[in-house]
Motif scaffolding. Structure first.
Motif: not given
Length: 217
Positions: A127-137, A143-150
């Motif tokens: 979703a968006g710039g995230s590639s997704g995959g198996a990771k913890t919430l 990662d989501f907050a870091g992407e938005i901050g960047g």
């Protein structure tokens, strides 16, 4: 869920003639067309309603290129918000023998499981710039907050750069259109001196011409 899949895959009232819906172990509902080159799926209308959220089935499973919105309509009950002690934390013992309690008042396994949710790997879709995959919430949220901050920092930098360029362009335009009084005074003095020099040259030429005429007479 079995009845739902059966209704969706019905060849008469469903889409069984074109493809099949399936539900994986993670609860993801997906549609696979028999002929992907000739069949595409889109949600035109959806009159279904899930209780108690009130969202439609397509919203619940994110069908038709719409993100799953099943969490939008959920909220914590007001009485639990006022008294967290009313939150049910026990787990139902499905293997309890007849006549024995299936729930225990002192059982906190549900609360522990709820607290461990952020530590378990979950399969997130891209979703968006995230590639997704198996990771913890927690990792996905970080990662989501870091992407938005960047992206916010990059947008702020571009905005500041554009503002600086606009200010420089306005300054140059004003410099080209405006009048510099000091510069104009220097130019006027220069032109005045040049005029005086030209006038003296003309007067000298006239005097020489008068002398030459007088000699000829």
């Amino acid at each position: 869920m079995g009845e739902l899949l059966g209704a969706l895959n019905d060849p008469i009232t469903g889409v069984g003639r074109y493809g099949a819906f399936s539900l994986d172990a993670a609860g993801k509902l997906a549609f696979k067309a028999y002929d992907p080159a000739a069949t595409t799926m889109s949600i035109v209308t959806d009159a279904t309603t899930q209780t108690p959220s009130g969202v439609s089935m397509s919203q619940l499973f994110g069908l038709g290129a719409t993100g799953a919105t099943r969490a939008d309509a959920y909220s914590v009950r007001s009485d639990i918000q006022q008294d967290p002690g009313k939150l049910a934390l026990a787990q139902l013992n499905l293997s309890a023998a007849a006549g024995t309690p299936a729930l225990s008042k002192s059982d906190g396994r549900g609360g522990l499981a709820l607290g461990d949710v952020g530590k378990r790997n979950v399969a997130f879709a891209a979703a968006g710039g995230s590639s997704g995959g198996a990771k913890t919430l927690s990792a996905y949220a970080a990662d989501f907050a870091g992407e938005i901050g960047g992206k916010a920092a990059a947008a702020k930098t571009r905005s500041e750069t554009a503002a600086a360029l606009s200010k420089e362009a306005d300054s140059r335009r004003a410099s080209a259109q405006g009048v510099n009084m000091d510069e104009e005074l220097v130019n006027m003095t220069t032109f005045q001196q040049a005029y005086n020099a030209s006038a003296r040259l003309i007067q000298a030429s006239k005097d020489m011409y008068d002398v030459l005429i007088g000699i000829l007479r």
